[in-house]
Motif scaffolding. Structure first.
Motif, mmCIF file in Angstrom:
data_model
loop_
_atom_site.group_PDB
_atom_site.id
_atom_site.type_symbol
_atom_site.label_atom_id
_atom_site.label_comp_id
_atom_site.label_asym_id
_atom_site.label_seq_id
_atom_site.Cartn_x
_atom_site.Cartn_y
_atom_site.Cartn_z
ATOM 1 N N VAL A 1 0.821 -1.185 0.064
ATOM 2 C CA VAL A 1 -0.151 -0.047 -0.200
ATOM 3 C C VAL A 1 1.066 1.338 -0.142
ATOM 4 O O VAL A 1 1.566 1.246 0.782
ATOM 5 N N ASP A 2 0.509 2.128 -0.872
ATOM 6 C CA ASP A 2 1.330 3.284 -0.870
ATOM 7 C C ASP A 2 0.897 4.388 0.103
ATOM 8 O O ASP A 2 -0.446 4.840 -0.311
ATOM 9 N N LYS A 3 1.165 4.564 1.072
ATOM 10 C CA LYS A 3 0.592 5.189 2.388
ATOM 11 C C LYS A 3 0.726 6.873 1.869
ATOM 12 O O LYS A 3 -0.040 7.600 2.612
ATOM 13 N N ASP A 4 1.595 7.201 1.024
ATOM 14 C CA ASP A 4 1.615 8.461 0.489
ATOM 15 C C ASP A 4 0.242 8.920 0.190
ATOM 16 O O ASP A 4 -0.129 10.172 0.081
ATOM 17 N N THR A 5 -0.524 8.168 -0.554
ATOM 18 C CA THR A 5 -1.817 8.410 -1.225
ATOM 19 C C THR A 5 -2.996 7.761 -0.563
ATOM 20 O O THR A 5 -3.984 8.154 -0.993
ATOM 21 N N CYS A 6 -2.922 6.885 0.293
ATOM 22 C CA CYS A 6 -3.969 6.395 1.164
ATOM 23 C C CYS A 6 -4.540 7.376 2.078
ATOM 24 O O CYS A 6 -3.851 8.238 2.517
ATOM 25 N N ILE A 7 -5.484 7.359 1.990
ATOM 26 C CA ILE A 7 -6.660 8.461 2.576
ATOM 27 C C ILE A 7 -7.558 7.558 3.896
ATOM 28 O O ILE A 7 -8.478 8.275 4.531
ATOM 29 N N SER A 8 -6.983 6.518 4.279
ATOM 30 C CA SER A 8 -7.562 5.833 5.525
ATOM 31 C C SER A 8 -9.038 5.502 5.289
ATOM 32 O O SER A 8 -9.597 5.812 6.144
ATOM 33 N N GLY B 1 -11.409 -1.759 -5.229
ATOM 34 C CA GLY B 1 -12.242 -1.082 -4.400
ATOM 35 C C GLY B 1 -11.517 0.401 -4.017
ATOM 36 O O GLY B 1 -11.989 1.188 -3.273
ATOM 37 N N CYS B 2 -10.148 0.284 -3.950
ATOM 38 C CA CYS B 2 -9.428 1.662 -3.434
ATOM 39 C C CYS B 2 -9.780 2.842 -4.140
ATOM 40 O O CYS B 2 -9.348 2.763 -5.285
ATOM 41 N N PRO B 3 -10.363 3.947 -3.579
ATOM 42 C CA PRO B 3 -10.699 5.000 -4.000
ATOM 43 C C PRO B 3 -9.574 6.007 -4.828
ATOM 44 O O PRO B 3 -9.704 6.438 -5.721
ATOM 45 N N THR B 4 -8.222 5.624 -4.159
ATOM 46 C CA THR B 4 -7.277 6.312 -4.584
ATOM 47 C C THR B 4 -6.234 5.487 -5.234
ATOM 48 O O THR B 4 -5.006 6.034 -5.359
ATOM 49 N N ILE C 1 -3.567 0.690 -3.666
ATOM 50 C CA ILE C 1 -3.183 -0.633 -3.706
ATOM 51 C C ILE C 1 -2.292 -1.061 -4.787
ATOM 52 O O ILE C 1 -2.949 -1.202 -5.718
ATOM 53 N N LYS C 2 -1.286 -1.304 -4.491
ATOM 54 C CA LYS C 2 -0.323 -1.756 -5.780
ATOM 55 C C LYS C 2 -0.187 -3.435 -5.797
ATOM 56 O O LYS C 2 0.278 -3.813 -4.758
ATOM 57 N N MET D 1 -3.134 4.599 8.200
ATOM 58 C CA MET D 1 -2.856 4.031 7.055
ATOM 59 C C MET D 1 -2.884 2.546 6.746
ATOM 60 O O MET D 1 -2.485 1.897 7.557
ATOM 61 N N ALA D 2 -3.272 2.162 5.643
ATOM 62 C CA ALA D 2 -3.239 0.759 5.566
ATOM 63 C C ALA D 2 -1.759 0.210 5.188
ATOM 64 O O ALA D 2 -1.045 1.028 4.803
ATOM 65 N N GLU D 3 -1.882 -1.041 5.538
ATOM 66 C CA GLU D 3 -0.580 -1.556 5.234
ATOM 67 C C GLU D 3 -0.905 -2.963 5.073
ATOM 68 O O GLU D 3 -1.637 -3.549 5.660
#
Ligand code: F3S
Length: 81
Positions: free
Chosen positions: A6-13, A62-65, A68-69, A32-34
Motif C-alpha cells: 500500500v502506498d501510504k502517501d496516497t492512502c486516505i484511510s 475498491g480502493c478510491p485512491t 493498493i499496488k 494508513m493501510a498496510e
C-alpha cells in the motif's frame, strides 16, 4: 504469484481494504493501510496466499485512491521509520 503493498502517501484511510480483505490489510498508528501478510511489513515481497487472491483483487479494485499496488513479481519497497 501476486505481490502487494500500500502506498501510504496516497492512502486516505478510507478503510475499504481492511473491510474487504482483513487477512491482508491492517492499519498503522496513523490509520494508513498496510499489508500485514506474515513477515511482509508492507514491502510487497511476500506472495499473497492463493485463498486470499479474490479478496486482494476486490480490495485493489475498491480502493478510491488506487493506493493498493499489485504485481506478479515482488516489489522492493523501502520501509520508512
Ligand atoms: Fe487506504 Fe485505499 Fe485502503 S485509501 S485504507 S489503501 S482502500
Amino acid at each position: 504469484a501476486k505481490y502487494c503493498w500500500v502506498d501510504k502517501d496516497t492512502c486516505i484511510s478510507c478503510g475499504a481494504c481492511g473491510a474487504t480483505a482483513p487477512d491482508i490489510y491492517d492499519y498503522d498508528d496513523d490509520g494508513m493501510a498496510e499489508v500485514v501478510i506474515d513477515g511482509d511489513g508492507n514491502r510487497g515481497i511476500t506472495p499473497i496466499p492463493e485463498e486470499m487472491l479474490e479478496d486482494l483483487q476486490d480490495a485493489a479494485d475498491g480502493c478510491p485512491t488506487e493506493s493498493i499496488k499489485v504485481a506478479d513479481t515482488p516489489f522492493q519497497v523501502a520501509v520508512e521509520n
